[in-house]
Write a protein that holds these residues in place. Sequence first.
Motif, PDB file in Angstrom:
ATOM      1  N   CYS A 282      -3.666  -0.088  -3.539  1.00  0.00           N
ATOM      2  CA  CYS A 282      -3.411   1.350  -3.400  1.00  0.00           C
ATOM      3  C   CYS A 282      -2.898   1.934  -4.708  1.00  0.00           C
ATOM      4  O   CYS A 282      -1.888   1.474  -5.259  1.00  0.00           O
ATOM      5  CB  CYS A 282      -2.406   1.586  -2.273  1.00  0.00           C
ATOM      6  SG  CYS A 282      -2.055   3.338  -2.007  1.00  0.00           S
ATOM      7  N   CYS A 285       0.789   3.826  -4.135  1.00  0.00           N
ATOM      8  CA  CYS A 285       2.057   3.103  -3.944  1.00  0.00           C
ATOM      9  C   CYS A 285       2.098   1.788  -4.702  1.00  0.00           C
ATOM     10  O   CYS A 285       3.079   1.036  -4.592  1.00  0.00           O
ATOM     11  CB  CYS A 285       2.312   2.858  -2.464  1.00  0.00           C
ATOM     12  SG  CYS A 285       1.089   1.743  -1.696  1.00  0.00           S
ATOM     13  N   LYS A 288       2.432  -1.365  -2.396  1.00  0.00           N
ATOM     14  CA  LYS A 288       3.638  -1.590  -1.577  1.00  0.00           C
ATOM     15  C   LYS A 288       3.439  -1.159  -0.134  1.00  0.00           C
ATOM     16  O   LYS A 288       4.129  -1.650   0.768  1.00  0.00           O
ATOM     17  CB  LYS A 288       4.825  -0.849  -2.184  1.00  0.00           C
ATOM     18  CG  LYS A 288       5.206  -1.347  -3.579  1.00  0.00           C
ATOM     19  CD  LYS A 288       6.363  -0.536  -4.155  1.00  0.00           C
ATOM     20  CE  LYS A 288       6.718  -1.019  -5.554  1.00  0.00           C
ATOM     21  NZ  LYS A 288       7.818  -0.203  -6.143  1.00  0.00           N
ATOM     22  N   CYS A 290       1.884   2.616   1.966  1.00  0.00           N
ATOM     23  CA  CYS A 290       2.252   4.026   2.142  1.00  0.00           C
ATOM     24  C   CYS A 290       1.332   4.630   3.189  1.00  0.00           C
ATOM     25  O   CYS A 290       0.431   3.969   3.734  1.00  0.00           O
ATOM     26  CB  CYS A 290       2.147   4.785   0.821  1.00  0.00           C
ATOM     27  SG  CYS A 290       0.473   4.894   0.149  1.00  0.00           S
ATOM     28  N   ARG A 291       1.525   5.915   3.471  1.00  0.00           N
ATOM     29  CA  ARG A 291       0.726   6.565   4.500  1.00  0.00           C
ATOM     30  C   ARG A 291      -0.756   6.608   4.115  1.00  0.00           C
ATOM     31  O   ARG A 291      -1.631   6.455   4.962  1.00  0.00           O
ATOM     32  CB  ARG A 291       1.251   7.981   4.721  1.00  0.00           C
ATOM     33  CG  ARG A 291       0.516   8.756   5.830  1.00  0.00           C
ATOM     34  CD  ARG A 291       1.149  10.118   6.035  1.00  0.00           C
ATOM     35  NE  ARG A 291       1.085  10.918   4.816  1.00  0.00           N
ATOM     36  CZ  ARG A 291       0.015  11.639   4.453  1.00  0.00           C
ATOM     37  NH1 ARG A 291      -1.069  11.633   5.206  1.00  0.00           N
ATOM     38  NH2 ARG A 291       0.043  12.342   3.352  1.00  0.00           N
ATOM     39  N   LYS A 292      -1.048   6.797   2.836  1.00  0.00           N
ATOM     40  CA  LYS A 292      -2.444   6.938   2.415  1.00  0.00           C
ATOM     41  C   LYS A 292      -3.220   5.633   2.522  1.00  0.00           C
ATOM     42  O   LYS A 292      -4.443   5.645   2.687  1.00  0.00           O
ATOM     43  CB  LYS A 292      -2.493   7.484   0.987  1.00  0.00           C
ATOM     44  CG  LYS A 292      -1.994   8.925   0.898  1.00  0.00           C
ATOM     45  CD  LYS A 292      -2.194   9.516  -0.476  1.00  0.00           C
ATOM     46  CE  LYS A 292      -1.747  10.981  -0.488  1.00  0.00           C
ATOM     47  NZ  LYS A 292      -1.929  11.604  -1.816  1.00  0.00           N
ATOM     48  N   HIS A 295      -0.193   1.857   5.100  1.00  0.00           N
ATOM     49  CA  HIS A 295       0.880   0.866   4.917  1.00  0.00           C
ATOM     50  C   HIS A 295       0.353  -0.562   4.748  1.00  0.00           C
ATOM     51  O   HIS A 295       1.081  -1.521   4.977  1.00  0.00           O
ATOM     52  CB  HIS A 295       1.860   0.924   6.097  1.00  0.00           C
ATOM     53  CG  HIS A 295       2.473   2.277   6.275  1.00  0.00           C
ATOM     54  ND1 HIS A 295       3.484   2.752   5.472  1.00  0.00           N
ATOM     55  CD2 HIS A 295       2.185   3.271   7.157  1.00  0.00           C
ATOM     56  CE1 HIS A 295       3.816   3.978   5.847  1.00  0.00           C
ATOM     57  NE2 HIS A 295       3.034   4.323   6.875  1.00  0.00           N
TER      58      HIS A 295
END
Length: 371
Positions: A282, A285, A288, A290-292, A295
Amino acid sequence: MSDHIPQLNSHGEPDLEAAFATLAAEVRTEAAALTTPDAQEAFRLHWLGRKQGRLKLISDAWLKSAPAEARKPLGIRFNQLKQQIEQALEAPLATASTAAVQGIDVTLPGAIRTPGIPHPLLKTMQEIVQVFHHLGYSTNLGPQVETDFYNFEALNFPPNHPARDTQDTLQIAHQSSKPSRDRLLMRTHTSPVQIRTMVAQAPPIRIVIPGKVHRNDAADATHSPIFHQVEGLCVDTNITFSDLKGTLDHAMKALFGSDVKTRFFPSFFPFTEPSADVQISCIFCGGKGCRKCKHSGWIELLGCGMVDPAVFAAVTEERRKTNPADDTYNPERITGFAFGMGVERIAMIQHGISDIGHFYSGDMRFLEQFA
């Protein structure tokens, strides 16, 4: 400007030549002084005015006294003089332009012209293609209206495959009377260009194929009946899956940054075997979660795989129509890989766009953000 009507002493050739040479010299002298639009208009009225124009007055005076045999050479010379006057009127105001430049106040702000910009989709497509150009790939294009053979049959789609159904593919009307392989449709991917290229030329092949494709999809935030793809094909001897992984890893780093990681998951496509889906770490992030990326730390981006021997067989069958002994694409000697990615998806990730419809809305507020 003189209103004097010169005297024509005789209608002999020498006198006519001298008289018109004098008038032509007057036109050149006066034309050189045309520095403003007002001066141009005054010059036009002085020479070409319908009632009191100098050319008309001189013509009337000279033609009235001219014998019949002299009227034709007079008319020819008057037409030539009129053309000279008209050319002087059409010439740019060079002197006026020079004067205007000298009169510019350089302390005033200049007039700003907003240049046009590439559409964000075209810009992203060009960026992707450029990455592969640097790897030695060339660009090939093909028609958007395709036959069933190039779009499905040669790519190992079985006759009952769901992609052939009208719920997924936009078919051209009135094709039922044709043989199945010759029926026309709007291409659903740019893969037909891979087949066309292999039919037309022998390996080695390294091509990238950008273009518009069509599917019978309802429009929503992530789907559109019209979208764009960039596909690639590499065919040669000793091409392996490792070559494919190295090529795509380099391309993803070139597009999204050197820190991006790639990973491959088994998948299925009719025209490649083995096949894989490619994910990148990603970019929002750093992996790590994230919403996009939901997760997970990863974003699925494209599909790829080794060219299925059945595709080489279809290409060989088509090539043997012109050369029955053709064995160029024998899978015992030739291997290759293919990949394909959606341009809209990559552009949405690059620019943080949540709705694919923005690309096609024509909303200047959206497009101006890319200026």
